[in-house]
Design an enzyme around this catalytic site. Sequence first.
Site, PDB file in Angstrom:
ATOM      1  N   HIS A 104      20.710 -11.856 -40.396  1.00 26.14           N
ATOM      2  CA  HIS A 104      19.842 -11.033 -39.559  1.00 26.14           C
ATOM      3  C   HIS A 104      20.458  -9.651 -39.330  1.00 26.14           C
ATOM      4  O   HIS A 104      19.789  -8.623 -39.500  1.00 26.14           O
ATOM      5  CB  HIS A 104      19.603 -11.737 -38.222  1.00 26.14           C
ATOM      6  CG  HIS A 104      18.860 -10.923 -37.208  1.00 26.14           C
ATOM      7  ND1 HIS A 104      17.529 -10.598 -37.343  1.00 26.14           N
ATOM      8  CD2 HIS A 104      19.270 -10.344 -36.043  1.00 26.14           C
ATOM      9  CE1 HIS A 104      17.149  -9.865 -36.302  1.00 26.14           C
ATOM     10  NE2 HIS A 104      18.187  -9.697 -35.502  1.00 26.14           N
TER      11      HIS A 104
ATOM     12  N   ARG B  16      12.357 -28.949 -14.538  1.00 29.72           N
ATOM     13  CA  ARG B  16      11.785 -27.619 -14.255  1.00 29.72           C
ATOM     14  C   ARG B  16      12.828 -26.555 -13.932  1.00 29.72           C
ATOM     15  O   ARG B  16      12.521 -25.557 -13.299  1.00 29.72           O
ATOM     16  CB  ARG B  16      10.749 -27.688 -13.138  1.00 29.72           C
ATOM     17  CG  ARG B  16       9.588 -28.616 -13.445  1.00 29.72           C
ATOM     18  CD  ARG B  16       8.423 -28.398 -12.495  1.00 29.72           C
ATOM     19  NE  ARG B  16       7.390 -29.386 -12.757  1.00 29.72           N
ATOM     20  CZ  ARG B  16       7.287 -30.549 -12.117  1.00 29.72           C
ATOM     21  NH1 ARG B  16       8.149 -30.854 -11.180  1.00 29.72           N
ATOM     22  NH2 ARG B  16       6.316 -31.380 -12.431  1.00 29.72           N
TER      23      ARG B  16
ATOM     24  N   ARG C 299      11.953  -2.432 -23.252  1.00 33.28           N
ATOM     25  CA  ARG C 299      12.743  -3.417 -23.972  1.00 33.28           C
ATOM     26  C   ARG C 299      12.469  -3.342 -25.471  1.00 33.28           C
ATOM     27  O   ARG C 299      13.297  -3.751 -26.288  1.00 33.28           O
ATOM     28  CB  ARG C 299      12.433  -4.818 -23.441  1.00 33.28           C
ATOM     29  CG  ARG C 299      13.441  -5.869 -23.868  1.00 33.28           C
ATOM     30  CD  ARG C 299      13.382  -7.065 -22.929  1.00 33.28           C
ATOM     31  NE  ARG C 299      14.218  -8.160 -23.383  1.00 33.28           N
ATOM     32  CZ  ARG C 299      14.568  -9.198 -22.624  1.00 33.28           C
ATOM     33  NH1 ARG C 299      14.162  -9.270 -21.386  1.00 33.28           N
ATOM     34  NH2 ARG C 299      15.325 -10.159 -23.094  1.00 33.28           N
TER      35      ARG C 299
ATOM     36  N   GLU D 237       9.747  -8.027 -20.896  1.00 34.80           N
ATOM     37  CA  GLU D 237       9.523  -7.484 -22.223  1.00 34.80           C
ATOM     38  C   GLU D 237       8.141  -6.878 -22.432  1.00 34.80           C
ATOM     39  O   GLU D 237       7.411  -7.226 -23.339  1.00 34.80           O
ATOM     40  CB  GLU D 237       9.745  -8.586 -23.276  1.00 34.80           C
ATOM     41  CG  GLU D 237       9.965  -8.029 -24.648  1.00 34.80           C
ATOM     42  CD  GLU D 237      10.438  -9.102 -25.613  1.00 34.80           C
ATOM     43  OE1 GLU D 237      10.010 -10.242 -25.492  1.00 34.80           O
ATOM     44  OE2 GLU D 237      11.239  -8.772 -26.483  1.00 34.80           O
TER      45      GLU D 237
ATOM     46  N   GLU E 246      24.444  -4.959 -34.495  1.00 34.20           N
ATOM     47  CA  GLU E 246      23.762  -4.865 -33.201  1.00 34.20           C
ATOM     48  C   GLU E 246      24.536  -3.966 -32.243  1.00 34.20           C
ATOM     49  O   GLU E 246      23.949  -3.286 -31.400  1.00 34.20           O
ATOM     50  CB  GLU E 246      23.562  -6.265 -32.589  1.00 34.20           C
ATOM     51  CG  GLU E 246      22.712  -7.218 -33.424  1.00 34.20           C
ATOM     52  CD  GLU E 246      21.192  -6.988 -33.281  1.00 34.20           C
ATOM     53  OE1 GLU E 246      20.764  -6.218 -32.404  1.00 34.20           O
ATOM     54  OE2 GLU E 246      20.431  -7.589 -34.065  1.00 34.20           O
TER      55      GLU E 246
ATOM     56  N   LYS F  71      22.507  -3.189 -23.055  1.00 37.07           N
ATOM     57  CA  LYS F  71      21.372  -4.102 -23.101  1.00 37.07           C
ATOM     58  C   LYS F  71      20.907  -4.450 -21.695  1.00 37.07           C
ATOM     59  O   LYS F  71      19.701  -4.484 -21.412  1.00 37.07           O
ATOM     60  CB  LYS F  71      21.710  -5.375 -23.881  1.00 37.07           C
ATOM     61  CG  LYS F  71      20.516  -6.329 -23.936  1.00 37.07           C
ATOM     62  CD  LYS F  71      20.603  -7.401 -24.975  1.00 37.07           C
ATOM     63  CE  LYS F  71      19.305  -8.226 -24.956  1.00 37.07           C
ATOM     64  NZ  LYS F  71      19.362  -9.393 -25.839  1.00 37.07           N
TER      65      LYS F  71
ATOM     66  N   HIS G 123      12.833  -7.369 -40.064  1.00 35.99           N
ATOM     67  CA  HIS G 123      12.074  -8.616 -40.174  1.00 35.99           C
ATOM     68  C   HIS G 123      11.298  -8.668 -41.481  1.00 35.99           C
ATOM     69  O   HIS G 123      11.161  -9.732 -42.095  1.00 35.99           O
ATOM     70  CB  HIS G 123      11.118  -8.774 -38.990  1.00 35.99           C
ATOM     71  CG  HIS G 123      11.801  -9.207 -37.735  1.00 35.99           C
ATOM     72  ND1 HIS G 123      11.364  -8.843 -36.483  1.00 35.99           N
ATOM     73  CD2 HIS G 123      12.908  -9.960 -37.534  1.00 35.99           C
ATOM     74  CE1 HIS G 123      12.169  -9.360 -35.565  1.00 35.99           C
ATOM     75  NE2 HIS G 123      13.115 -10.038 -36.177  1.00 35.99           N
TER      76      HIS G 123
ATOM     77  N   ASN H 140      14.384  -3.181 -30.428  1.00 31.86           N
ATOM     78  CA  ASN H 140      13.928  -3.557 -31.765  1.00 31.86           C
ATOM     79  C   ASN H 140      14.225  -2.491 -32.815  1.00 31.86           C
ATOM     80  O   ASN H 140      13.712  -2.571 -33.936  1.00 31.86           O
ATOM     81  CB  ASN H 140      12.432  -3.865 -31.746  1.00 31.86           C
ATOM     82  CG  ASN H 140      12.155  -5.187 -31.052  1.00 31.86           C
ATOM     83  OD1 ASN H 140      12.971  -6.106 -31.121  1.00 31.86           O
ATOM     84  ND2 ASN H 140      11.021  -5.273 -30.383  1.00 31.86           N
TER      85      ASN H 140
ATOM     86  N   HIS I 118      14.487  -3.451 -36.365  1.00 32.87           N
ATOM     87  CA  HIS I 118      14.056  -4.847 -36.457  1.00 32.87           C
ATOM     88  C   HIS I 118      12.713  -5.021 -37.154  1.00 32.87           C
ATOM     89  O   HIS I 118      12.471  -6.062 -37.757  1.00 32.87           O
ATOM     90  CB  HIS I 118      14.013  -5.484 -35.070  1.00 32.87           C
ATOM     91  CG  HIS I 118      15.364  -5.903 -34.578  1.00 32.87           C
ATOM     92  ND1 HIS I 118      16.376  -5.000 -34.298  1.00 32.87           N
ATOM     93  CD2 HIS I 118      15.896  -7.127 -34.335  1.00 32.87           C
ATOM     94  CE1 HIS I 118      17.452  -5.656 -33.893  1.00 32.87           C
ATOM     95  NE2 HIS I 118      17.187  -6.945 -33.906  1.00 32.87           N
TER      96      HIS I 118
ATOM     97  N   LYS J  31      16.556 -14.710 -22.697  1.00 33.03           N
ATOM     98  CA  LYS J  31      15.583 -15.284 -23.626  1.00 33.03           C
ATOM     99  C   LYS J  31      16.122 -16.600 -24.174  1.00 33.03           C
ATOM    100  O   LYS J  31      17.212 -16.647 -24.731  1.00 33.03           O
ATOM    101  CB  LYS J  31      15.364 -14.349 -24.805  1.00 33.03           C
ATOM    102  CG  LYS J  31      14.422 -13.211 -24.555  1.00 33.03           C
ATOM    103  CD  LYS J  31      14.125 -12.556 -25.899  1.00 33.03           C
ATOM    104  CE  LYS J  31      13.279 -11.344 -25.817  1.00 33.03           C
ATOM    105  NZ  LYS J  31      13.029 -10.797 -27.166  1.00 33.03           N
TER     106      LYS J  31
END
Lengths: 359, 359
Positions: free
Chosen positions: B262, B118, B238, B234, B182, B224, B249, B242, B245, B140
């Site tokens: 990417h 945990r 945040r 998020e 980025e 960031k 995507h 994107n 993005h 993340k």
Amino acid sequence: MERLDVALGDRAYPIYIGAGLLQRARDLLGARLSEQTLIVSNTVVAPWYREQLLEGLSDIPVRTLIIEDGEQHKTLETLNSIITRLLEQRFNRTCTLVALGGGVIGDVTGFAAACYQRGVNYVQVPTTLLAQVDSAVGGKTAVNHRLGKNMIGAFHQPVAVLSDTDTLATLPARELRAGVAEIIKYGLINDAEFFGWLEHNMDGLLRRDPACLTHAIAVSCRNKASIVARDEREDGVRALLNLGHTFGHAIETALNYQIWLHGEAVAAGMAMAAHLSVQTTGFPAAEARRVNALLQQAELPTTLPDGLSCAQLRELMSVDKKARHGQLRLVLLEEIGKAVVTADFEEADLEATLRVFTG
Amino acid sequence: MERLDVALGDRAYPIYIGAGLLQRARDLLGARLSEQTLIVSNTVVAPWYREQLLEGLSDIPVRTLIIEDGEQHKTLETLNSIITRLLEQRFNRTCTLVALGGGVIGDVTGFAAACYQRGVNYVQVPTTLLAQVDSAVGGKTAVNHRLGKNMIGAFHQPVAVLSDTDTLATLPARELRAGVAEIIKYGLINDAEFFGWLEHNMDGLLRRDPACLTHAIAVSCRNKASIVARDEREDGVRALLNLGHTFGHAIETALNYQIWLHGEAVAAGMAMAAHLSVQTTGFPAAEARRVNALLQQAELPTTLPDGLSCAQLRELMSVDKKARHGQLRLVLLEEIGKAVVTADFEEADLEATLRVFTG
């Protein structure tokens, strides 16, 4: 019905306890549910209670996933099957999972909720007494690994818990008593008054009187919640909840997790902890007799099954804790209602207790 | 060396950025390491940098687990293999994982750290520019499911990040540029001064000048971090991260995640966002030309590969976001250094942009 609010920072949530709650699920849960709701249950519980819960949820569209019953299904594979269903249904991060079942269902569903898209809401609807008084509070979720129980998991609080005492009607008597063992534990570690109440109301509990059950569950949850709130990540006082568990785990391991239920091993473990406490903390022998008497009133074991040896149990206790602290720490009783975590006991006294119980 | 402290509540942690840091790991990480430390790396990175890191950790006993390279290994199976190793080594809850590699290693190792018993500590040692400016900040972690990327994961902050610019020496040029995409993004959404700096220092970045890299990584992480600190889970700002993005995507999906990296898809996506912004937010056309010029200076794509259709991209953008909000929201530019999340654009303008780019 009793309502208890578990105050855990920004993740406080209500526990509802009482009879007939499944039928009131929509009212009680309200905004905590989502347009995208998945009930996770198992092959034993679902046939009894799934329809009632669906009726209680009335107009909310709900999907169900039924998994196999049993601890052996508390695995990453089951987790993956829940995630697969969520993705197949195109559930997003506002979805809600509902765990309808005992500890296994709660643990794996809670862990799936912790992980799915990095965290979605879930509701616990525990249908065993053990789950209602233990896993419903604290936010521990996990699955097992072949090398260890609960080794993969997360702390993730539910948004609500619905403990319907009616769901205990179909619980086998032995499982009911195993839940009572954990209830007795709360009295012993934190609540002398509750222990006294249990001495007078054990019969009502065992015949599943709804008022008795509701009170016992509510007080148990309140005691656990007060401990967990002080120690959410399990670094300190939460260890008190392990009363009887170090002995109990050694017993369970020696029995290869067969024969005895967890609560039964904990019951015998509490009897052992009481015995050692008399030698160590000055816990009065008369109080230790009260502990044994209450466990026996609950028809729980206060002696060990044949064939366990003192040396074997001592070794298993040592392995259990060496991995964590390098030093064996036990939860012992100073009074009924007051437990301590301590490494301050004589090895000879521990071995004497083990010898007495292994006959 | 630069040091940046990411302030995320009680889980604040330092990011160290500069040359020669692997050799100084023991000094920099110090008490954040444990007697039980496991490095997780892959078959491409480990041969280059594992020995250096081990030397840098000097007297700390360290185990290593090497996994296969590639996104296709970012799975529950790999997670399970890390957990297995931890249990075989009898690692306890005070252990530390060290992720030595790019985004895949960081994500799966971070998720293993989030789940093991945990939650245990982990250190990020990112060895790609993309990981150094992106996944090093924000906590993340995730693995992929066959039905969706990053669908199983957790928010779990590392205890420290060590971004050694020397490890970029062996990074393929195309992957370096994908990281630069980025970096440019941070200038566009939040930092006009940094965008200007990039216009003057792109050559230094592309030839991997350590001082240029250190500055660009530090400023990117700071940008960031300031966004993530305002929105750790998020839900709001945040989303600015994107930029490029949603277009990106759609491009990646249309290309079946082949052909383009990417960062390359994000670069083209940012060019598209700049184009649409001119129609929508009053973003000056001259500024849009600066965006294109900087992307081209970085040798990143500002046009789409042949064979993509306007209708296909529009459909993919719709599916991507419909599942989340029911409404397509895009990150657009008002100025260089100021982005907004908005659903307030004309469908005709969006389709015009798509038509321009799909030729």
